[in-house]
Design a protein around this motif. Structure first.
Motif, short mmCIF file in Angstrom:
data_model
loop_
_atom_site.label_atom_id
_atom_site.label_comp_id
_atom_site.label_asym_id
_atom_site.label_seq_id
_atom_site.Cartn_x
_atom_site.Cartn_y
_atom_site.Cartn_z
N VAL A 159 54.95 21.73 45.25
CA VAL A 159 53.49 21.92 45.94
C VAL A 159 53.64 22.66 47.08
CG1 VAL A 159 51.67 20.68 47.07
CG2 VAL A 159 52.50 19.83 45.39
N LYS A 160 54.75 22.62 47.79
CA LYS A 160 55.01 23.40 49.01
C LYS A 160 55.25 24.41 49.03
CE LYS A 160 56.52 19.11 51.81
NZ LYS A 160 57.68 18.61 52.32
N ALA A 161 56.10 25.01 47.76
CA ALA A 161 56.60 26.39 47.52
C ALA A 161 55.28 27.29 47.04
CB ALA A 161 57.48 26.20 46.49
N LEU A 162 54.44 26.43 46.14
CA LEU A 162 53.24 27.21 45.91
C LEU A 162 52.33 27.37 46.93
CD1 LEU A 162 52.58 25.30 42.44
CD2 LEU A 162 53.49 27.63 42.74
N ALA A 163 52.33 26.49 47.65
CA ALA A 163 51.32 26.66 49.02
C ALA A 163 51.65 27.93 49.91
CB ALA A 163 51.29 25.44 49.96
N ARG A 164 52.94 28.17 49.89
CA ARG A 164 53.41 29.31 50.72
C ARG A 164 53.00 30.53 50.05
NH1 ARG A 164 57.99 26.08 51.73
NH2 ARG A 164 59.24 27.04 49.77
#
Length: 290
Positions: A199-204
């Motif tokens: 989730v965090k990687a895609l948000a970036r």
């Protein structure tokens, strides 16, 4: 009346969508097979969702099969200009109702054309390749062959954007070398946060993470804790679960589904529910951090 735009927006492909969407799977009969018990209510749920601000519907032509797409067409066609219909390929229904993988070149091409026909569209806005269809956790394996087929159909103008569903981070990475991936649709909720890092990687990267089953995987103890918190703040467990997702990360797009107008209203009301930091901390503690 609360509308879903209270939850904010996020870019899905070329489209700015309200973050709270609608999953159409429950519009079918039992076991995601056959027609709904009450077609008039199913049509009314779809129309009310749109009237309340939903502009992101998740579907698949193997729901039914064909049932949800035909209901969407009957209820909403001609479609509002801002409506984004996201569909899935990679599975097929047998006449008995069982589901099996359908990932060959011919099966994927047929699935795209089935979606186009039953939705009455000339181009599909977003097509997700569903890996390892079912409720099992994602398993490793190359997605190169099916995504190459979808990329060819995209080049032909039949698909505008490509996404992935039920996949691992490694599959997402591989997929991004083959096509521009605009969204990842996986199981993610209060009780199952396996994808926290994804989730965090895609948000970036400003890529949407579409979360399904807001209440999936809850044990009795976890359910009791969620219910106790919900009662205390004057909400339902589903509303709290949806609100937690909306506050977890700005790229999370929940797609709760329902075949009930009352439950649709309940879900939409969650868009305006703001959880305090103390409540968030209490909810986060339902699943201890690794």
């Amino acid at each position: 009346m609360v509308d879903v735009d209270a939850a904010g927006t996020f870019m899905l492909g070329d489209n700015m969508v309200n973050r709270l969407g609608y999953g159409a799977m429950q519009l079918t009969g039992p076991g995601v097979f056959g027609p709904p018990a009450n077609k008039a209510v199913a049509l009314a749920v779809l129309r009310e969702a749109i009237a309340r601000g939903v502009n992101h519907i998740d579907t698949a032509d193997f729901y039914g099969p064909h049932v949800t797409n035909q209901l969407i067409r009957e209820a909403l066609h001609p479609y509002p200009r801002d409506l984004v219909i996201v569909t899935k390929v990679g599975a097929k229904r047998r006449p008995t109702g069982s589901v099996h993988a359908a990932t060959s070149r011919s099966e994927l091409i047929a699935a795209v054309h089935d979606n186009l026909r039953n939705l009455a569209l000339n181009v599909l806005e977003v097509v997700n390749f569903r890996s390892m269809y079912g409720n099992s956790a994602p398993r490793e394996g190359s997605v190169e062959e099916p995504l190459t087929v979808l990329a060819e159909l995209q080049a032909q103008g039949l698909i505008r954007h490509i996404g992935l569903s039920n996949v691992t981070p490694a599959q997402v990475s591989e997929g991004r070398t083959i096509a521009k991936i605009v969204g990842v649709q996986n199981l993610y909720n209060l009780a199952d946060r396996t994808d926290d890092a994804l989730v965090k990687a895609l948000a970036r990267e400003k890529i949407a993470y579409v979360a399904y089953f807001p209440l999936g995987g809850f044990s009795k103890i976890k359910s009791a804790t969620l219910s106790r918190i919900a009662t205390r703040i004057g909400a339902t467990p589903m509303q709290v679960a949806i609100a937690w997702l909306l506050q977890r990360s700005p790229n999370i797009l929940p797609i709760p589904g329902t075949s009930s107008l009352a439950h649709l209203d309940e879900n939409i009301a969650a868009a305006s529910l703001r959880l305090s930091p103390d409540v968030i901390a209490e909810l986060d503690a339902i699943v201890p951090s690794a």
